[in-house]
Design an enzyme around this catalytic site. Structure first.
Site, PDB file in Angstrom:
ATOM      1  N   TYR A 490      29.980  20.349  -5.108  1.00  0.00           N
ATOM      2  CA  TYR A 490      30.679  21.438  -5.796  1.00  0.00           C
ATOM      3  C   TYR A 490      32.076  20.989  -6.223  1.00  0.00           C
ATOM      4  CZ  TYR A 490      32.477  26.071  -6.908  1.00  0.00           C
ATOM      5  OH  TYR A 490      33.036  27.149  -7.560  1.00  0.00           O
ATOM      6  N   SER A 570      27.936  26.168 -11.486  1.00  0.00           N
ATOM      7  CA  SER A 570      29.223  26.778 -11.775  1.00  0.00           C
ATOM      8  C   SER A 570      30.281  25.676 -11.938  1.00  0.00           C
ATOM      9  CB  SER A 570      29.588  27.770 -10.672  1.00  0.00           C
ATOM     10  OG  SER A 570      30.637  28.610 -11.063  1.00  0.00           O
ATOM     11  N   ASP A 653      25.125  36.334 -17.532  1.00  0.00           N
ATOM     12  CA  ASP A 653      26.200  35.698 -16.764  1.00  0.00           C
ATOM     13  C   ASP A 653      27.532  36.074 -17.408  1.00  0.00           C
ATOM     14  OD1 ASP A 653      27.951  34.148 -15.341  1.00  0.00           O
ATOM     15  OD2 ASP A 653      26.721  32.332 -15.422  1.00  0.00           O
ATOM     16  N   HIS A 688      25.253  35.033 -12.833  1.00  0.00           N
ATOM     17  CA  HIS A 688      25.799  33.782 -12.323  1.00  0.00           C
ATOM     18  C   HIS A 688      25.095  33.311 -11.056  1.00  0.00           C
ATOM     19  CE1 HIS A 688      28.828  30.723 -12.577  1.00  0.00           C
ATOM     20  NE2 HIS A 688      29.235  30.920 -11.344  1.00  0.00           N
TER      21      HIS A 688
END
Length: 720
Positions: A490, A570, A653, A688
């Protein structure tokens, strides 16, 4: 992005033969002989701009239009999905993954119970229910009864129960309804005794918590201004405001409590102290520190009082004993510490109770006359006990190496609950007695996999600048040779990736693959400094850390030369897009999910302005030039051979708008980057990530794994 998740992460695991480097390479080589895909024709515009004298082309800006309101964008989405589905239908492993993932997801899941008014409220999913159901027990081990079942709210299961909060007396629950994955919420109220939904309705809540006032007459929440007609899914998230809603009154009469019009990008989280006296408001630009405001609810004017008015550090309320507040902070303590502040004083003095330690302080709670903290030691959790004056008082024994959290309760109540999980340990809920320091199982699931066959190993590798980075490696115990690998990370917003049970990756691991998680910089695994080292001008460290992880996996013989797939969502989707541009030779397949792909215009839509402190502003020249260096959309290298790419996004989203992925995939398809497929999978009535139905999650994961398996050479077979 804020899903601090939601998001917050996509993940994976599954069964099969070992692959030698030769076999994996042969399979991958054979896969590249597939017929070239005929992509839909995508119109190129002539948008060219010159910010700070730099010529920047944006030929696909028309794809920023809302798919719900623009017929051309809708037609483009339909044509792209048609091509993608045709390719996915040719992959033999797709159905195998889907059926096995159904079995892996089919286990009971419980949330940590919340005790209010002698009742215990918790979420429960029996296995394959699209949405978890809110239950209540009248005693700790009594029979649970259903309070709110969102599975009946829509035919496709895409309407979810989001945030919820029970009143102190346990008589009512305020709950938020999330439709189609959107961040927008509508808050309703349920009478727990009768099961009746009251007439109260609060609209346009977003990124909110819900906090009941002590007497149960109403609750605090945060909302944004109502967007213009037809613009809800692209409206910029600015000027969030805290309100109080009194039961039985219309929303138009809600009392404005706190606003920051001078800083419109702050997000406000509300809570009530256990004694009911103080409303606390944590205001943050999402990425870095926060302000802290309290409202004395015993006063008649509810005048906000700013305890911390700077954004330099984190300040979070642990609990209070009267006017003495216990706070967790990074002030002069990058790994965090616990301090006290007596707000009875006009100018409160800050006193350290638990100084900064070698480990990172994760969470802290005031329970049963003790301070309980979670400490991260090389990404693994320890739970430590202290008296209120900071003296060590032992530890809470955990069942293994993994992640523990919870421990929320009244400061004087010795009863609390916590959860324990790891990559090879499904989440177990424990009831914990602070006085005796004993824990007992409250809810324990059974899963459809022999976890004794799964090995979890932590290794450390060096990044480009010599920084030592931890990485978890998950595989079957009998997989000892190089095997096709999915690498996940991430790297942003100070969000750590902690060990947790993720049924999706097990499908990959069971098939003989390797699943690796790199704890790269940008998170907070090692405190504030770890985050800062991957933020703004330091963002390249995040990409270097991830690239070094891929190189390490190959150098150590864990992954074959042509067998590395990468995945992230993301901010992690941004990561995947950036590293593919920088090192396309390193990867066989890439799976960017709901990624931020246009770093020059991210602040123009929905929550984008909330990310300025993380990435920097495209309106500032130094930030602009840094963003342009790695923006996935702007750095695709024609003439280089790219890996196979399956990007995923969703039409609803409204956190990272799907146009990021639309524009990125259009640029990929137009570039001369080789014959491997560069496709986009666009989900309908999904957002999302939060609130996504289980069936859609399973289908998307099966598609990703089948795609990655084909291009990395993983041989997918029936059986376990």
């Amino acid at each position: 992005m804020i899903n601090k998740i939601s998001l917050r992460r996509a993940a994976l695991f599954a069964i099969a033969l070992l692959f030698t480097t030769h076999l994996a390479s042969a399979c991958s080589e054979a896969a590249t002989t597939m017929p070239t895909i005929a992509y839909p024709e995508t119109r190129r515009g002539d948008v060219v701009e010159k910010p700070f004298g730099q010529t920047v082309s944006d030929p696909y800006r028309w794809l920023e239009n809302d798919v719900r309101n623009d017929k051309q964008v809708a037609a483009w989405v339909e044509s792209q999905n048609k091509v993608t589905n045709a390719h996915l239908n040719t992959l033999p492993g797709r159905d195998i993954f889907k059926e096995r993932l159904k079995q892996l997801y089919n286990f009971e899941q419980f949330s940590i119970p919340v005790k209010q008014g002698g009742r215990y409220f918790y979420l429960h999913n029996s296995g394959l229910q699209n949405q978890p159901i809110l239950h209540v027990r009248d005693s700790v081990n009594g029979a649970g009864r259903v309070l709110i079942d969102p599975n009946n709210w829509s035919k496709d299961g895409a309407t979810a129960l989001a945030e919820w909060s029970a009143s102190d007396d346990g008589r009512r629950v305020a709950y938020a309804v999330q439709d189609g994955g959107s961040d927008w919420r509508t808050i309703r109220v349920l009478d727990v005794n009768t099961g009746k939904v009251l007439n109260d309705e609060v609209k346009w809540a977003r990124l909110t918590s819900i906090a009941w006032i002590k007497d149960g007459s109403g609750f605090f929440y945060a909302r944004f201004p109502e967007p213009k007609q037809g613009e809800a899914f692209q409206a910029v998230a600015e000027n969030q405001t805290v309100y109080f809603h009194r039961l039985g009154t219309p929303q138009t009469q809600d009392r404005l409590v706190y606003a920051t019009p001078d800083q419109p990008t702050l997000v406000h989280t509300v809570d009530i102290t256990a004694d009911g006296r103080y409303l606390t408001i944590v205001s943050t630009p999402v990425s870095v520190g926060n302000k802290l405001t309290v409202v004395d609810l015993q006063s008649t004017d509810w005048k906000p009082r700013k305890l911390v008015d700077k954004l330099d550090d984190e300040w979070n309320v642990v609990g209070n004993v009267g006017t003495k507040f216990f706070l967790r902070t990074t002030q002069d303590a990058p790994r965090r510490k616990v301090v006290t502040m007596d707000i009875a004083a006009a100018d409160p003095v800050i006193t350290a109770v638990l100084p900064e330690q070698d480990s990172v302080l994760g969470t802290a709670s005031l329970v049963g006359g003790r301070i309980l903290i979670s400490a991260f030691v090389d990404v693994k959790t320890e739970i430590r006990r202290y008296t209120l004056d900071g003296k060590a008082d032992g530890v809470v024994k955990l069942p293994g190496i993994g992640t523990a959290g919870g421990f929320k309760s009244d400061p004087d109540d010795p009863e609390t609950f916590f959860i324990f999980t790891s990559y090879n340990a499904p989440a177990v809920i424990y009831r914990y007695d602070v006085a005796s320091n004993r824990a007992q199982v409250w809810a324990q699931p059974k899963v459809a996999i022999d976890l004794n066959r799964i090995a979890v190993e932590q290794r450390f590798y060096k990044s480009k600048d010599g920084t030592r980075i931890p990485m978890f490696i998950i595989r079957r115990k009998d997989v000892t040779a190089a095997a096709p690998t999915v690498l996940h990370a991430y790297g942003g917003y100070g969000i750590p990736i902690l060990p947790e049970f993720l049924p999706a990756p097990l499908g990959w691991v069971e098939q003989g693959g390797v699943y690796a998680i790199a704890n790269i910089r940008g998170g907070s695994e090692y405190g504030k400094a770890w985050h800062e080292a991957g933020r703004r001008q330091n963002k390249q460290n995040v990409f270097d850390d991830f690239i070094a992880a891929g190189e390490y996996l190959k150098a150590q013989g864990i992954t074959p030369p042509n067998g590395l797939a990468i995945q992230g969502g993301s901010n992690g989707g941004l990561l995947i897009g950036a590293v593919v541009n920088q090192r396309p030779d390193l990867f066989a397949a890439a799976l960017p999910q709901v990624g931020v792909m246009d770093m020059l215009r991210f602040d123009q839509f929905t929550g984008g302005k909330l990310w300025l402190d993380e990435y920097g502003s495209p309106a500032r020249e130094a930030d602009f030039r840094n963003l342009l260096k790695y923006s996935p959309y702007h750095n695709i290298q024609s003439g280089k051979t790219y890996p196979a790419i399956l990007a995923t996004t969703a039409d609803t989203d409204d956190r990272v708008v799907p146009s990021h992925t639309f524009k990125y995939i259009s640029a990929l398809q137009a570039a001369k980057i080789g014959d491997k497929p560069h496709l986009v999978r666009i989900e309908t009535r999904a957002g999302h990530g939060s609130g996504k139905p289980i069936d859609k999650t399973i289908e998307e994961t099966a598609d990703m794994w089948a795609f990655a398996a084909h291009w990395t050479g993983l041989n997918v077979r029936n059986g376990k």
